[in-house]
Scaffold this motif. Sequence first.
Motif, short mmCIF file in Angstrom:
data_model
loop_
_atom_site.label_atom_id
_atom_site.label_comp_id
_atom_site.label_asym_id
_atom_site.label_seq_id
_atom_site.Cartn_x
_atom_site.Cartn_y
_atom_site.Cartn_z
N ASP A 95 0.68 -1.23 0.02
CA ASP A 95 0.10 0.03 -0.03
C ASP A 95 0.84 1.18 -0.11
O ASP A 95 0.28 2.28 -0.49
N LEU A 96 2.14 1.00 0.42
CA LEU A 96 2.88 2.33 0.80
C LEU A 96 4.34 1.78 1.12
O LEU A 96 4.60 0.97 1.75
N MET A 109 13.98 7.11 -7.87
CA MET A 109 12.95 6.40 -8.88
C MET A 109 11.60 6.44 -8.30
O MET A 109 10.81 5.39 -8.53
N ALA A 110 11.26 7.34 -7.42
CA ALA A 110 9.93 7.32 -6.88
C ALA A 110 8.93 7.17 -7.85
O ALA A 110 7.81 6.46 -7.70
N ASP A 111 9.23 7.80 -9.01
CA ASP A 111 7.93 7.79 -9.94
C ASP A 111 7.92 6.60 -10.75
O ASP A 111 6.80 6.61 -11.53
N ALA A 112 8.64 5.64 -10.30
CA ALA A 112 8.53 4.29 -10.92
C ALA A 112 7.57 3.36 -10.30
O ALA A 112 7.01 2.29 -10.70
N LEU A 113 7.20 3.94 -9.13
CA LEU A 113 6.50 3.06 -8.33
C LEU A 113 4.80 3.63 -8.26
O LEU A 113 4.46 4.46 -8.48
N PRO A 114 4.13 2.33 -8.21
CA PRO A 114 2.49 2.76 -8.45
C PRO A 114 1.93 3.00 -7.15
O PRO A 114 0.71 3.38 -6.90
N MET A 115 2.78 2.91 -5.94
CA MET A 115 2.27 3.43 -4.63
C MET A 115 2.87 4.52 -4.00
O MET A 115 4.05 4.87 -4.52
N PRO A 116 2.36 5.29 -3.06
CA PRO A 116 3.06 6.37 -2.39
C PRO A 116 4.34 5.89 -1.82
O PRO A 116 4.42 4.78 -1.36
N LEU A 117 5.05 6.76 -1.75
CA LEU A 117 6.49 6.70 -1.19
C LEU A 117 6.88 7.97 -0.09
O LEU A 117 6.82 9.11 -0.37
N VAL A 118 7.11 7.37 1.05
CA VAL A 118 7.30 8.51 2.04
C VAL A 118 8.93 8.43 2.50
O VAL A 118 9.43 7.30 2.73
N LEU A 343 -0.45 9.67 8.54
CA LEU A 343 0.23 10.09 7.26
C LEU A 343 -0.11 8.97 6.34
O LEU A 343 -0.49 9.21 5.04
N TYR A 344 0.30 7.83 6.53
CA TYR A 344 0.11 6.72 5.73
C TYR A 344 -1.39 6.74 5.07
O TYR A 344 -1.45 6.59 3.93
#
Length: 362
Positions: A95-96, A109-118, A343-344
């Motif tokens: 989920d995150l 590389m965060a834009d490669a993920l389909p889920m949120p990155l904190v 936040l999550y």
Amino acid sequence: MRIGIIAHLKHAICEPFAGGLEMHTSMLQGALRRRGHDVTVFASSRSEPAAFVEAICDETSLLAIGCNEAPDKAFFQEHHAYLSLMNGLRRRSFDLIHNNSLHYLPVAMADALPMPLVTTLHTPPFAWLESGVRLCRAPHATFVAVSDSIRRSWSKVAPVDHVIMNGINLDRFAFHAAPAPEPYLVWYGRIVPEKGLHHAITAAALIGANLLIAGPISDQDYFDREVGPRLNDQIRYLGHLPHVELAVVVGGARAFLCTPCWEEPYGLVVAEALACGVPVAAFARGAIPELLDAGCGVLATPDDPASLARAATAAQGLDRGSCRARAEQRCDAERMIDEYEALYAGLIDRAARSMPEKQFAA
């Protein structure tokens, strides 16, 4: 929630912890699991608990690799480990992802993920991590600072969305209403130049105080040059202690000396000392003034052992109950986990409303 935590790889996430970041990662995953979340930690080999860790690399510290091979070997080990991880996470059903590393690739590389990155920012900007943050274009990437001091230091690089102060497990640091009968001061942490142990030794000598030292020797040259030659019956090094022994040593001290030679991002050792009821004498650097007030600590002029010596003398007269109360107010890990959970949940809800359902499929 199904949460993946990306750890840094220089040291295993296991006790005795090499430093505050390892302890923070361990505490975060443990607290989230106790609250019912499904947590996987991506870390170096030997990390614990093994049942919830996916090892993506061997440790990359100088001690683990050897000075003759580092830093080139460490750089490429970490680079390939994080590159493989980020590529693989695109096909995982988390989920995150919580990025608790200090590496540039998870952010870049965060834009490669389909889920949120904190991403939690644990340090002031440095070249490699700053480059990754500047490259980050992912709309679902969120930055959290561990103190207002860290938020300010990153403000010219990227917007920091939240400040969530670190915390500690207060149950692991028992309150000591009275110090040990034999008076001493204590200093503990990673033994490296930026932690300033040499200043603590000088300050203790100026007031004729016994000083007990504990922590891993992360820079042997520094220890051999600045610490080892000054050890004697008054200034003693106890080694890298297991947590149970360390908590007893800290709790018995008349005061804890905190001597950062850089802008300390948070100061977990300060929180731990306060939880034990131990007053703090500290250089006024980074986030340290955010943790202390007049009832639990005395601030000294940075890099000034004489000022620290005066602060140590004054700190010994502070009320130990007030120190514990400050830790409960400002440093409780449960408060930190509450804030991360909120936040999550908000980020996952926002992502669910803005991304196609198929992107979250396994």
